[in-house]
Motif scaffolding. Structure first.
Motif, short mmCIF file in Angstrom:
data_model
loop_
_atom_site.label_atom_id
_atom_site.label_comp_id
_atom_site.label_asym_id
_atom_site.label_seq_id
_atom_site.Cartn_x
_atom_site.Cartn_y
_atom_site.Cartn_z
N VAL A 195 1.37 -1.27 -0.11
CA VAL A 195 -0.21 0.17 -0.12
C VAL A 195 0.75 1.44 0.11
O VAL A 195 0.68 2.01 -0.92
CB VAL A 195 -0.57 0.06 1.11
N ALA A 196 2.19 1.05 0.93
CA ALA A 196 2.67 2.38 1.24
C ALA A 196 3.72 2.77 -0.42
O ALA A 196 3.52 4.15 -0.86
CB ALA A 196 3.64 2.32 2.02
N CYS A 197 3.96 1.95 -1.02
CA CYS A 197 4.40 1.51 -2.77
C CYS A 197 3.13 2.05 -3.26
O CYS A 197 3.51 3.06 -4.22
CB CYS A 197 5.40 0.99 -2.59
N THR A 240 8.40 0.50 -9.05
CA THR A 240 9.11 0.96 -10.71
C THR A 240 7.75 1.22 -11.29
O THR A 240 7.65 2.11 -11.81
CB THR A 240 9.22 -0.63 -11.17
N LEU A 241 6.30 0.90 -11.92
CA LEU A 241 5.98 1.12 -12.08
C LEU A 241 5.36 2.84 -12.13
O LEU A 241 4.55 3.24 -12.98
CB LEU A 241 4.41 0.09 -11.79
N GLN A 242 5.42 3.15 -10.50
CA GLN A 242 4.96 4.15 -10.08
C GLN A 242 5.86 5.84 -10.63
O GLN A 242 6.19 6.29 -10.22
CB GLN A 242 5.24 4.77 -8.48
N ARG A 243 7.02 5.33 -10.98
CA ARG A 243 8.48 5.49 -11.08
C ARG A 243 9.28 6.57 -10.56
O ARG A 243 9.60 7.24 -10.24
CB ARG A 243 7.64 6.58 -12.34
N ASN A 244 8.64 5.53 -9.03
CA ASN A 244 9.13 6.45 -8.00
C ASN A 244 10.36 6.17 -7.47
O ASN A 244 11.34 5.30 -6.98
CB ASN A 244 8.40 5.75 -6.84
N GLN A 261 10.93 -11.80 -10.03
CA GLN A 261 9.62 -11.62 -11.79
C GLN A 261 8.99 -11.41 -11.53
O GLN A 261 7.93 -12.25 -9.35
CB GLN A 261 10.43 -13.04 -12.71
N GLU A 262 7.63 -10.88 -11.70
CA GLU A 262 5.94 -11.07 -11.29
C GLU A 262 5.75 -12.11 -11.75
O GLU A 262 5.96 -12.63 -12.70
CB GLU A 262 5.87 -9.34 -11.52
N GLY A 263 4.48 -12.27 -11.31
CA GLY A 263 4.28 -13.32 -11.11
C GLY A 263 3.48 -13.82 -12.28
O GLY A 263 3.05 -15.16 -12.60
N THR A 264 2.65 -12.97 -13.30
CA THR A 264 2.33 -12.82 -14.30
C THR A 264 2.87 -13.21 -16.16
O THR A 264 2.52 -14.56 -16.36
CB THR A 264 1.28 -12.49 -14.93
N SER A 265 3.99 -13.14 -16.06
CA SER A 265 4.25 -13.18 -16.66
C SER A 265 5.85 -12.75 -17.09
O SER A 265 6.65 -13.45 -17.99
CB SER A 265 4.01 -11.48 -18.63
N GLY A 266 6.51 -13.01 -15.84
CA GLY A 266 7.95 -13.22 -15.84
C GLY A 266 8.99 -11.98 -15.61
O GLY A 266 10.05 -11.46 -15.79
N LYS A 267 8.07 -10.68 -15.63
CA LYS A 267 9.26 -9.53 -15.90
C LYS A 267 9.51 -8.84 -14.90
O LYS A 267 9.18 -9.21 -13.40
CB LYS A 267 7.89 -7.99 -16.45
N THR A 268 11.18 -8.11 -14.96
CA THR A 268 11.31 -7.85 -13.90
C THR A 268 11.30 -6.41 -13.93
O THR A 268 10.69 -5.91 -14.65
CB THR A 268 13.39 -7.53 -13.96
N ALA A 269 11.83 -5.79 -12.39
CA ALA A 269 11.96 -4.59 -12.29
C ALA A 269 12.61 -3.32 -13.85
O ALA A 269 11.44 -3.10 -14.33
CB ALA A 269 12.72 -3.88 -11.20
N LEU A 270 13.22 -4.29 -13.94
CA LEU A 270 14.39 -3.47 -15.74
C LEU A 270 12.94 -3.65 -17.11
O LEU A 270 12.91 -3.18 -17.21
CB LEU A 270 15.22 -4.13 -16.32
N HIS A 271 12.25 -4.35 -16.63
CA HIS A 271 11.35 -5.01 -18.16
C HIS A 271 10.34 -4.09 -17.93
O HIS A 271 9.73 -3.04 -18.52
CB HIS A 271 10.88 -6.69 -18.11
N LEU A 272 9.67 -3.59 -15.96
CA LEU A 272 8.25 -2.64 -16.59
C LEU A 272 9.51 -0.81 -16.70
O LEU A 272 8.22 -0.33 -16.86
CB LEU A 272 8.26 -2.84 -14.75
N ALA A 273 10.96 -1.37 -16.46
CA ALA A 273 11.22 -0.09 -16.26
C ALA A 273 11.29 0.51 -17.70
O ALA A 273 10.68 2.00 -18.03
CB ALA A 273 12.75 0.52 -15.53
N VAL A 274 11.57 -0.29 -18.81
CA VAL A 274 11.35 -0.80 -20.16
C VAL A 274 9.69 0.35 -20.40
O VAL A 274 10.23 1.13 -21.61
CB VAL A 274 11.88 -1.80 -20.67
N GLU A 275 9.01 -0.35 -19.70
CA GLU A 275 7.29 -0.05 -20.12
C GLU A 275 6.63 1.65 -19.36
O GLU A 275 6.57 1.59 -20.25
CB GLU A 275 6.70 -1.68 -19.82
N THR A 276 7.82 1.71 -19.19
CA THR A 276 6.82 2.95 -18.72
C THR A 276 8.21 3.96 -19.33
O THR A 276 7.83 5.25 -19.20
CB THR A 276 7.65 3.16 -17.43
#
Length: 363
Positions: A195-197, A240-244, A261-276
């Protein structure tokens, strides 16, 4: 439950009783000990930590954009006067570690009142947080058994969840000090740290990560920073998704796995950072040690995602960090196959090779 009194300012009949009428049995509690240095106050005025009576429309203002309630009984105005029985109005924001009342045996009626649970599952501790009454909260923490701190309401929220949700770092610190669990999950699978994140409440996150229970409390629950909510997201993924970046730095400093890795598709924080699509965020994670060729469940690397989205700057950054442009995913595609501008990737690769050779010659 006794029938609720009706008043002119009361909301419609669908609003449930917050249960504060049960506080009548607390009138025989010992007198609170004034905080050191506190002076006399005007007993006729409203205590500084109580809230003015609310209208029936105000609870809607506490809803999230998606309609999720932050609490169950925020609109109840019955906390304003009866709570005077529990806390000292002189102490506006007492120190979290100092009990308001001297130790003493409670009668069964007093204990029953303190452990009242409303129809929404809220305890008096939940309500003290909801109504931003720190004096009442600390009184409850001093008198109630530790197990009461971890009671979850009908939304599976503990008082700690609500304190973080409403951005009350003082309440978070007090609850952690008394041994409140930091690993319980609400109906979305979120811990208080999730929740804090999500809310980007950095001070609350710091209290959760760095706070420790006081001596005599049970050993602290092991805070698993890789724990995922029902969406498969760990706290670092959410930050990471919040870009904080400050939240990301705090989590990594306290042991979050940068390559989890996140549980749905196996993305790491670096994958998510690319998506931002934020190049600075990608650079930060690479400098922090993120694995540049980490693979998703389908075999895609961060470079696959960047190339497929036409993100030339991020593709260049990844190539300069050593990304392999010839790795194949489960569809037998390389990043070059997905790139709209293959020359851009090749140019970045040639630049990296040239830089490596130049560095070798200098050595």
């Amino acid at each position: 439950m006794s029938e609720t009194r009706k008043g002119p300012d009361e909301a419609d009949e669908s609003q449930c009783d917050s249960g504060i009428e049960s506080l009548r049995s607390l009138r025989s509690l010992p007198e609170p000990v004034p905080a050191p240095g506190s002076g006399p106050s005007d007993r006729g005025g409203r205590p500084p930590w109580t809230q003015p009576p609310r209208t029936a429309k105000e609870p809607q203002e506490k809803e999230d954009a998606d309609g999720e309630r932050a609490d169950s009984t925020y609109g109840s105005s019955s906390l304003t006067e009866p709570l005077l029985l529990l806390g000292s109005p002189e102490a506006e924001d007492p120190a979290p570690g100092s009990p308001l009342l001297p130790a003493g045996a409670l009668s069964p009626q007093q204990l029953e009142a303190l452990t009242y649970i409303s129809e929404d599952g809220d305890t008096l501790i939940h309500l003290a947080v909801i109504h931003e009454a720190p004096a009442v909260l600390l009184c409850c923490l001093a008198l109630l058994p530790q197990e009461v701190l971890d009671i979850q309401n009908n939304l599976y929220q503990t008082a700690l969840h609500l304190a973080v949700h409403l951005d009350q770092p003082g309440a978070v610190q007090a609850l952690v000090l008394k041994g409140a669990s930091r690993v319980l999950q609400d109906r979305h699978g979120d811990t208080a740290l999730h929740v804090a994140c999500q809310r980007q409440h950095l001070a609350c996150a710091r209290c959760l990560l760095e706070g420790q229970p006081e001596p005599g409390r049970r050993p602290p629950h092991s805070l698993d920073l890789q724990l995922q909510n029902w969406q498969g997201l760990a706290c670092l993924h959410i930050a990471t998704l919040q870009r904080n970046r400050p939240l990301m730095e705090l989590l990594l400093k306290n042991g979050a796995d940068i390559d989890a890795q996140e549980g749905t598709s196996g993305k790491t924080a670096l994958h998510l950072a690319v998506e931002t699509q934020e190049r600075a965020l990608v650079q930060f994670l690479l400098q922090a040690g993120a694995r540049v060729d980490a693979r998703m469940l389908n075999g895609c690397t961060p470079l696959h995602l960047a190339a497929g989205r036409g993100l030339r700057g991020i593709s260049s950054t990844l190539c300069e960090a050593g990304a392999d442009s010839l790795l194949r995913n489960v569809e037998d595609e390389t990043p070059q196959d997905l790139a709209d501008d293959v020359r851009g990737i090749n140019s970045a690769l040639l630049s990296r090779i040239s830089h490596t050779h130049s560095r070798d010659r200098n050595c």
